[in-house]
Every structure is written in C-alpha cells, then in structure tokens.
Design an enzyme around this catalytic site. Sequence first.
Site, PDB file in Angstrom:
ATOM      1  N   LYS A   7       0.834  -1.196   0.000  1.00 46.86           N
ATOM      2  CA  LYS A   7       0.000   0.000   0.000  1.00 46.86           C
ATOM      3  C   LYS A   7       0.876   1.256   0.000  1.00 46.86           C
ATOM      4  O   LYS A   7       2.086   1.170   0.207  1.00 46.86           O
ATOM      5  CB  LYS A   7      -0.911  -0.030   1.223  1.00 46.86           C
ATOM      6  CG  LYS A   7      -1.882  -1.219   1.225  1.00 46.86           C
ATOM      7  CD  LYS A   7      -2.675  -1.222   2.511  1.00 46.86           C
ATOM      8  CE  LYS A   7      -3.671  -2.343   2.572  1.00 46.86           C
ATOM      9  NZ  LYS A   7      -4.431  -2.323   3.843  1.00 46.86           N
ATOM     10  N   ARG A  81      -0.405 -14.438   5.135  1.00 51.67           N
ATOM     11  CA  ARG A  81      -1.259 -13.719   6.079  1.00 51.67           C
ATOM     12  C   ARG A  81      -0.655 -13.737   7.485  1.00 51.67           C
ATOM     13  O   ARG A  81      -0.718 -12.745   8.201  1.00 51.67           O
ATOM     14  CB  ARG A  81      -2.677 -14.271   6.043  1.00 51.67           C
ATOM     15  CG  ARG A  81      -3.346 -13.897   4.701  1.00 51.67           C
ATOM     16  CD  ARG A  81      -4.773 -14.295   4.619  1.00 51.67           C
ATOM     17  NE  ARG A  81      -5.620 -13.664   5.602  1.00 51.67           N
ATOM     18  CZ  ARG A  81      -6.099 -12.431   5.530  1.00 51.67           C
ATOM     19  NH1 ARG A  81      -5.786 -11.658   4.506  1.00 51.67           N
ATOM     20  NH2 ARG A  81      -6.899 -11.963   6.460  1.00 51.67           N
ATOM     21  N   THR A  87      -4.036  -7.026  11.157  1.00 52.57           N
ATOM     22  CA  THR A  87      -4.416  -5.790  10.472  1.00 52.57           C
ATOM     23  C   THR A  87      -3.981  -4.552  11.250  1.00 52.57           C
ATOM     24  O   THR A  87      -3.528  -3.578  10.671  1.00 52.57           O
ATOM     25  CB  THR A  87      -5.944  -5.759  10.248  1.00 52.57           C
ATOM     26  OG1 THR A  87      -6.310  -6.922   9.506  1.00 52.57           O
ATOM     27  CG2 THR A  87      -6.372  -4.530   9.494  1.00 52.57           C
ATOM     28  N   ARG A 101       3.599  -5.708   9.050  1.00 54.24           N
ATOM     29  CA  ARG A 101       2.748  -4.633   9.579  1.00 54.24           C
ATOM     30  C   ARG A 101       3.307  -4.050  10.872  1.00 54.24           C
ATOM     31  O   ARG A 101       3.162  -2.855  11.128  1.00 54.24           O
ATOM     32  CB  ARG A 101       1.321  -5.126   9.762  1.00 54.24           C
ATOM     33  CG  ARG A 101       0.620  -5.297   8.417  1.00 54.24           C
ATOM     34  CD  ARG A 101      -0.756  -5.845   8.576  1.00 54.24           C
ATOM     35  NE  ARG A 101      -1.502  -5.775   7.328  1.00 54.24           N
ATOM     36  CZ  ARG A 101      -2.548  -6.543   7.054  1.00 54.24           C
ATOM     37  NH1 ARG A 101      -2.965  -7.429   7.940  1.00 54.24           N
ATOM     38  NH2 ARG A 101      -3.170  -6.425   5.904  1.00 54.24           N
ATOM     39  N   ASN A 111      -1.654   0.139   6.914  1.00 51.91           N
ATOM     40  CA  ASN A 111      -0.907  -0.953   7.523  1.00 51.91           C
ATOM     41  C   ASN A 111       0.093  -1.617   6.572  1.00 51.91           C
ATOM     42  O   ASN A 111       0.446  -2.777   6.742  1.00 51.91           O
ATOM     43  CB  ASN A 111      -1.859  -1.977   8.140  1.00 51.91           C
ATOM     44  CG  ASN A 111      -2.848  -2.533   7.133  1.00 51.91           C
ATOM     45  OD1 ASN A 111      -2.680  -2.410   5.929  1.00 51.91           O
ATOM     46  ND2 ASN A 111      -3.891  -3.161   7.633  1.00 51.91           N
ATOM     47  N   HIS A 114      -1.324  -5.592   1.924  1.00 48.59           N
ATOM     48  CA  HIS A 114      -2.545  -6.395   1.858  1.00 48.59           C
ATOM     49  C   HIS A 114      -2.165  -7.785   1.395  1.00 48.59           C
ATOM     50  O   HIS A 114      -1.265  -7.948   0.573  1.00 48.59           O
ATOM     51  CB  HIS A 114      -3.528  -5.771   0.855  1.00 48.59           C
ATOM     52  CG  HIS A 114      -4.628  -6.704   0.455  1.00 48.59           C
ATOM     53  ND1 HIS A 114      -5.755  -6.881   1.208  1.00 48.59           N
ATOM     54  CD2 HIS A 114      -4.744  -7.539  -0.611  1.00 48.59           C
ATOM     55  CE1 HIS A 114      -6.534  -7.773   0.615  1.00 48.59           C
ATOM     56  NE2 HIS A 114      -5.934  -8.186  -0.488  1.00 48.59           N
TER      57      HIS A 114
END
Length: 144
Positions: A7, A81, A87, A101, A111, A114
Amino acid sequence: MTVAIIKPDGMPHQQDIISQLQGHGFSIKYDKTLNATTDQIKEWYFDKQDASYYPELERYLTRSEIRVMQLWRIEAIPYLRQFIGPTNPDTARQLYPKSIRALYGTNVQENAIHASDSEESAEREFNIFFQRQEAAALNTRRFD
C-alpha cells in the site's frame, strides 16, 4: 498462489518488504507498480463501499503508487497472512514484532500491505490489476 499489495505507506519500504518475502520462500510471478483508479479500489473493496470509512480508504489507496504482486510458495495464502501480521499494526507489534505490519504499518487502515484471504480473492484481486494480455506478456519475466 496469492496476491500481495504494498500500500502507499509501505512503498518507501518496498525493497525491504520484497527481500523479506523472498527470504521466506516466496517467488514473484507477476509484479506491477501503478496508481490505482477509484474503479479498481471499488472493485477490490466491493464489500466495504457502504462502510463509513470507505471514502477515506479510497483516498488513501489512490493517493500514490501501490505495488501488486502475485506470489508463489507452498501454502502461500495462510503463510503470507501470518507473515504480514494482524491488520492493526499496534497488535502486530505486540504479538508479531517482526511482521511486516509491525515494522512498517501506521494504523489499521495504513498498515503497509494487503494479502489475499482465499484463492478466490487472490484470483479476483489479480484480475482487477492485471489484464489477461498483460499477464501473458509478463509470463516471460521471472523474479526468482
């Protein structure tokens, strides 16, 4: 196969993030840096458009470049993940201080990265950002 999207707030750290991904056995099949359109964000977050935070989310994801990567490794989706962390970066810093993160995230929205949550999501997200012709042309480019 899975999709990871760095991001805007993660982009200054993209080389470190990619090095970490590769160090954990991920290979990059497709890789693209772009300025996402509002239409792409609406398609990506189709299930969040009615949320009160959606306008800010859209502004954030379209404010500067993102990097979309299709990644490969065994058990790619659950491993990625877990590797990126929760998150909320504050939670990530407490529980998984070496996660992406924890290291690069600012808040729940900003964060850094993704990761697709299922095979269906990974395919849908890939198709949002890569056209079929483009993917076919990129198929000859490897990043191992």
